[in-house]
Design a protein around this motif. Sequence first.
Motif, mmCIF file in Angstrom:
data_model
loop_
_atom_site.group_PDB
_atom_site.id
_atom_site.type_symbol
_atom_site.label_atom_id
_atom_site.label_comp_id
_atom_site.label_asym_id
_atom_site.label_seq_id
_atom_site.Cartn_x
_atom_site.Cartn_y
_atom_site.Cartn_z
ATOM 1 N N GLN A 1 -0.782 1.144 -3.595
ATOM 2 C CA GLN A 1 -0.265 1.708 -2.302
ATOM 3 C C GLN A 1 0.607 2.890 -2.331
ATOM 4 O O GLN A 1 0.405 3.981 -1.504
ATOM 5 C CB GLN A 1 0.284 0.588 -1.317
ATOM 6 N N SER A 2 1.512 2.935 -3.255
ATOM 7 C CA SER A 2 2.420 3.974 -3.477
ATOM 8 C C SER A 2 1.483 5.238 -4.029
ATOM 9 O O SER A 2 1.627 6.674 -3.530
ATOM 10 C CB SER A 2 3.636 3.844 -4.333
ATOM 11 N N ALA B 1 -10.850 7.315 3.420
ATOM 12 C CA ALA B 1 -9.877 6.430 3.934
ATOM 13 C C ALA B 1 -8.592 7.443 3.844
ATOM 14 O O ALA B 1 -7.461 7.526 4.895
ATOM 15 C CB ALA B 1 -9.316 5.189 3.289
ATOM 16 N N VAL B 2 -8.558 8.092 2.905
ATOM 17 C CA VAL B 2 -7.368 9.073 2.765
ATOM 18 C C VAL B 2 -7.433 9.936 3.678
ATOM 19 O O VAL B 2 -6.408 10.572 4.113
ATOM 20 C CB VAL B 2 -7.426 9.645 1.229
ATOM 21 N N MET C 1 -2.401 2.973 5.499
ATOM 22 C CA MET C 1 -1.956 3.132 4.177
ATOM 23 C C MET C 1 -2.290 1.740 3.367
ATOM 24 O O MET C 1 -2.326 1.641 2.240
ATOM 25 C CB MET C 1 -0.521 3.392 4.024
ATOM 26 N N GLN C 2 -2.036 0.493 4.160
ATOM 27 C CA GLN C 2 -2.230 -0.852 3.645
ATOM 28 C C GLN C 2 -3.770 -0.779 3.061
ATOM 29 O O GLN C 2 -4.216 -1.566 2.063
ATOM 30 C CB GLN C 2 -2.070 -1.645 4.482
ATOM 31 N N TYR C 3 -4.771 -0.230 3.911
ATOM 32 C CA TYR C 3 -6.238 -0.218 3.474
ATOM 33 C C TYR C 3 -6.084 0.329 2.548
ATOM 34 O O TYR C 3 -7.093 0.082 1.534
ATOM 35 C CB TYR C 3 -6.907 0.457 4.928
ATOM 36 N N ILE C 4 -5.583 1.734 2.326
ATOM 37 C CA ILE C 4 -5.913 2.541 1.208
ATOM 38 C C ILE C 4 -5.399 1.785 -0.169
ATOM 39 O O ILE C 4 -6.099 1.651 -1.251
ATOM 40 C CB ILE C 4 -5.092 3.833 1.377
ATOM 41 N N GLY C 5 -4.237 1.026 -0.060
ATOM 42 C CA GLY C 5 -3.881 0.234 -1.332
ATOM 43 C C GLY C 5 -4.807 -0.963 -1.365
ATOM 44 O O GLY C 5 -5.068 -1.149 -2.343
ATOM 45 N N ASP D 1 -9.858 -1.474 -6.339
ATOM 46 C CA ASP D 1 -10.995 -1.835 -7.028
ATOM 47 C C ASP D 1 -11.283 -0.224 -7.617
ATOM 48 O O ASP D 1 -12.345 -0.247 -8.215
ATOM 49 C CB ASP D 1 -12.209 -1.699 -5.792
ATOM 50 N N VAL D 2 -9.979 0.400 -8.032
ATOM 51 C CA VAL D 2 -10.341 1.776 -8.604
ATOM 52 C C VAL D 2 -9.343 1.741 -9.940
ATOM 53 O O VAL D 2 -8.334 1.201 -9.857
ATOM 54 C CB VAL D 2 -9.828 2.842 -7.695
#
Length: 165
Positions: free
Chosen positions: A20-21, A46-47, A63-67, A72-73
């Motif tokens: 997430q960071s 998302a970003v 940001m939680q969603y991006i984390g 998966d990346v």
Amino acid sequence: MQDADRPSKTRRKKDMHALQSLGESLVELSAAQLAQVEMPEDLRDAVLEAKRITGHEAKRRQMQYIGRLMRDVDPAPIRAKLDEWRGQSREATAQLHSVERWRDRLIEDDGALTDFAREHPGADLQALRTAIRETRRERATDRPPKHFRELFRLVREALQDTPPV
């Protein structure tokens, strides 16, 4: 005992927070930098959405969603690109230290220019000699470090242009 193969819950949470960071670092990039980073399209969207959001709670959820998407990346190429931009790559740091050592040595020792010329034959010795002399004069008279910076630039260019022998 299948639990021995799995990481602990604490380890998994720590890894998720790290991802997430990393995602937060992506949100701080400019659009041009973001375009240079390889990532899945849904993560890129998302970003970009997170950059648009202004509300605190909405941004936190994004940001939680991006984390979540970051799980998966493969984060290694993203980290490498960010480190490269931050100048924190090992090579860049090592080169910076090498340039600083040479600059200091050239200022302090008259014989250092001969050693430098031997190791880096393509260096502009006349420009280096002038920059060294002017840097010493600057230090003696407490003037701004114009030639000190110029000497750094000249040494850096010589180190980049000529691989050490």
